[in-house]
Design a protein around this motif. Structure first.
Motif, PDB file in Angstrom:
ATOM      1  N   GLU A   1     -18.032  75.522 -64.809  1.00 56.38           N
ATOM      2  CA  GLU A   1     -17.895  74.758 -65.999  1.00 56.38           C
ATOM      3  C   GLU A   1     -18.568  73.375 -65.836  1.00 56.38           C
ATOM      4  OE1 GLU A   1     -16.881  75.547 -68.732  1.00 56.38           O
ATOM      5  OE2 GLU A   1     -15.413  77.287 -68.016  1.00 56.38           O
TER       6      GLU A   1
ATOM      7  N   ASN B   1     -16.631  68.503 -71.100  1.00 55.30           N
ATOM      8  CA  ASN B   1     -15.824  69.429 -70.534  1.00 55.30           C
ATOM      9  C   ASN B   1     -16.531  69.560 -68.966  1.00 55.30           C
ATOM     10  OD1 ASN B   1     -13.807  71.841 -70.575  1.00 55.30           O
ATOM     11  ND2 ASN B   1     -15.991  72.842 -70.125  1.00 55.30           N
TER      12      ASN B   1
ATOM     13  N   TYR C   1     -12.796  69.404 -67.048  1.00 49.31           N
ATOM     14  CA  TYR C   1     -12.450  70.739 -66.510  1.00 49.31           C
ATOM     15  C   TYR C   1     -12.164  70.483 -65.021  1.00 49.31           C
ATOM     16  CZ  TYR C   1     -11.085  75.512 -65.253  1.00 49.31           C
ATOM     17  OH  TYR C   1     -10.530  76.518 -64.732  1.00 49.31           O
TER      18      TYR C   1
ATOM     19  N   ALA D   1      -8.873  68.832 -65.070  1.00 50.22           N
ATOM     20  CA  ALA D   1      -7.523  69.611 -65.429  1.00 50.22           C
ATOM     21  C   ALA D   1      -7.061  70.335 -64.025  1.00 50.22           C
ATOM     22  CB  ALA D   1      -8.194  70.469 -66.393  1.00 50.22           C
TER      23      ALA D   1
ATOM     24  N   GLN E   1     -14.691  78.737 -61.011  1.00 50.04           N
ATOM     25  CA  GLN E   1     -14.632  78.395 -62.338  1.00 50.04           C
ATOM     26  C   GLN E   1     -14.875  77.026 -62.661  1.00 50.04           C
ATOM     27  OE1 GLN E   1     -13.246  80.326 -65.129  1.00 50.04           O
ATOM     28  NE2 GLN E   1     -13.382  82.201 -64.197  1.00 50.04           N
ATOM     29  N   ALA E   2     -14.452  76.219 -61.853  1.00 51.56           N
ATOM     30  CA  ALA E   2     -14.569  74.850 -61.796  1.00 51.56           C
ATOM     31  C   ALA E   2     -16.159  74.483 -61.802  1.00 51.56           C
ATOM     32  CB  ALA E   2     -13.692  73.959 -60.855  1.00 51.56           C
TER      33      ALA E   2
ATOM     34  N   LYS F   1      -9.370  77.377 -72.878  1.00 56.93           N
ATOM     35  CA  LYS F   1      -9.224  77.300 -71.216  1.00 56.93           C
ATOM     36  C   LYS F   1      -8.503  76.187 -71.089  1.00 56.93           C
ATOM     37  CE  LYS F   1     -12.143  78.166 -67.298  1.00 56.93           C
ATOM     38  NZ  LYS F   1     -13.496  78.327 -66.775  1.00 56.93           N
ATOM     39  N   ALA F   2      -8.747  74.994 -71.501  1.00 59.49           N
ATOM     40  CA  ALA F   2      -8.056  73.685 -71.330  1.00 59.49           C
ATOM     41  C   ALA F   2      -6.304  74.061 -71.820  1.00 59.49           C
ATOM     42  CB  ALA F   2      -8.403  72.634 -72.040  1.00 59.49           C
TER      43      ALA F   2
ATOM     44  N   ALA G   1     -13.876  76.414 -74.279  1.00 59.28           N
ATOM     45  CA  ALA G   1     -13.580  75.420 -73.456  1.00 59.28           C
ATOM     46  C   ALA G   1     -12.161  74.875 -73.817  1.00 59.28           C
ATOM     47  CB  ALA G   1     -14.567  74.154 -73.505  1.00 59.28           C
TER      48      ALA G   1
END
Length: 470
Positions: A431, A356, A360, A363, A427-428, A286-287, A283
């Motif tokens: 997470e 996360n 995420y 982000a 992906q979003a 990835k951020a 995590a």
């Protein structure tokens, strides 16, 4: 080595892994059967990435150390931290975009091996499977979620034991949602939720080859075929796993009809601390990747020095640093677990999982803000071709002092994959629900936090002194 180890050589190279994917597995994508996962347009890119990762496992240090570390049982805090750095090396290969890189399930098998006595008469099976998977460099994934309620019979029902005999168990039903399943050597099956007294047949835990007779994988539409640069490489796919009277030999059975052992799997093996260590490392990597993409987009567009861009980038950097610091805290607070092995402090890892799920998606919003219209109007690879009618104009329009037009276009395509296209949306969502519904998990974290702090924690400090609002 046990005869259940499989037919492939020990240890495998990436090339051997790819050649083994044409093994008769039944993979259905968009209504058609995929003959060879290694060469089909929908799956070839991801297969190549996994092959490269397996080749790295043969090296020493960096990503090459991931295999031995992921399958290791730690005795010291230093060994826990080293395992975390191996997770980090694997995650950095994909920018953290692979939620089911093979080190994830390796941690679960390792936790089980370290607590093998929990499995009672099947303890030897668990230990043997752990050693075989490590030595063979198996690519594992799991299928643990049940289909929607009300589907109790037939293949669409919840996976269950339909009979046992001298050779093993036979199972029927469906498990979902198996990420990476078309690319895996084997599936691990175990319960996702506590089982009731009338669900003894569903109390199963076993490993089965993806190519087992009677097992079919029904996949969602591929994101790789017409997708952007990230989708083509990192679409790890998700699948419904349908078991039509699949036989599982006794050496691959770990739980069979034992409700107490099944319901106590997580607490009894401390597997959550192992798995969340890997996912929390991924995590923060990835951020950091999203921050790097956003930062470069801001520089390429000439907006990097503006107050709005600096504020957005600062917030994104804060997200990455928060998640990284929680991993550092979990490793620093490692302790000897109930099974005698060193494990991370679970509270910071649970906090990372909770945050996360919310951070995420935020982000991604920041990447959208920074990329702005460039995520919509960016050149395609075809626009860069010498014969393209757009090449001359785009070369001037997207070229700046800090970056050339070709690099700028590639950067925008990567940002669009993350923040605009179906790959990024998946992906979003992944997470957001990785540990379940975010509101439900927040309540679970409250319990974890309260247990770690102790019942008297609220009676200390300013509250005990009768001070103002905390």
């Amino acid at each position: 080595m046990s005869s259940t180890a499989g037919a492939f050589p020990f240890p495998r190279t990436g090339r051997q892994y790819l050649s083994g994917l044409d093994d008769g597995r039944r993979v259905v994508v968009e209504g058609r059967s995929v003959r060879d996962v290694a060469t089909d347009e929908a799956t070839a890119g991801m297969a190549r990435e996994l092959a490269g990762l397996l080749d790295d496992a043969g090296g020493a240090g960096g990503a090459g150390d991931w295999l031995s570390r992921a399958y290791s049982l730690a005795a010291t805090a230093e060994e826990v931290a080293a395992r975390g750095r191996a997770f980090e090396a694997v995650a950095r290969r994909s920018g953290g975009l692979l939620g089911r890189s093979p080190d994830f399930l390796a941690t679960i098998v390792t936790a089980w091996a370290g607590a093998a006595d929990h499995f009672g008469p099947y303890a030897g099976n668990v230990r043997a499977y752990w050693a075989e998977s490590r030595d063979a460099r198996r690519v594992l994934t799991h299928a643990i979620s049940d289909p929607p309620a009300g589907r109790d019979d037939g293949l669409a029902g919840i996976l269950r034991i339909v009979r046992e005999d001298a050779d093993g168990i036979v199972v029927r039903g469906t498990k979902m949602l198996a990420t990476l399943a078309p690319f895996a050597d084997e599936l691990l099956i175990y319960p996702y939720r506590p089982l009731g007294e009338d669900e003894q047949a569903r109390a199963v835990c076993f490993a089965v080859p993806v190519a087992a007779p009677g097992l079919t994988l029904y996949c969602r539409p591929s994101l790789a075929g017409g997708g952007g640069p990230l989708a083509r490489r990192y679409d790890e796919m998700d699948a419904l796993c349908v078991f039509d009277d699949v036989r599982v030999p006794w050496p691959r059975v770990f739980i069979a009809g034992d409700l107490e052992t099944a319901n106590g799997l997580r607490a009894g093996t401390e597997m959550t601390a192992y798995a969340w260590h890997q996912s929390s490392v991924r995590a923060f990597v990835k951020a950091e990747f999203l921050w790097a993409v956003a930062d470069r987009c801001a520089r390429a567009s000439g907006r990097h020095g503006t107050p709005p861009a600096r504020s957005a980038l600062g917030e994104l950097a804060g997200i990455a640093e928060t998640l990284r610091s929680l991993v550092t805290a979990a490793e620093a607070g490692s302790r000897k677990g109930a099974n005698g092995h060193r494990i991370c402090d679970l509270t910071p890892l649970a906090c990372a999982a909770m945050l996360n799920s919310r951070l995420y998606p935020r982000a991604v919003e920041i990447v959208q803000t920074i990329g702005s219209s460039g995520l919509v109007m960016h050149p395609s690879p075809g626009d860069d071709a010498p014969s393209s009618e757009a090449r001359e104009f785009y070369a001037e329009y997207f070229s700046r002092e800090t970056v050339g037009a070709a690099e700028h276009g590639r950067l925008l395509r990567i940002a669009a994959d993350l923040a605009l296209d179906r790959f990024g949306a998946r992906q979003a969502l992944y997470e957001r629900v990785f540990v379940g519904p975010p509101d439900v998990f927040a309540g679970k974290f409250l319990d974890i936090y309260g247990a770690a702090r102790g019942p008297d924690s609220a009676g200390r400090g300013p509250l005990a002194a009768g001070g103002g609002e905390p």
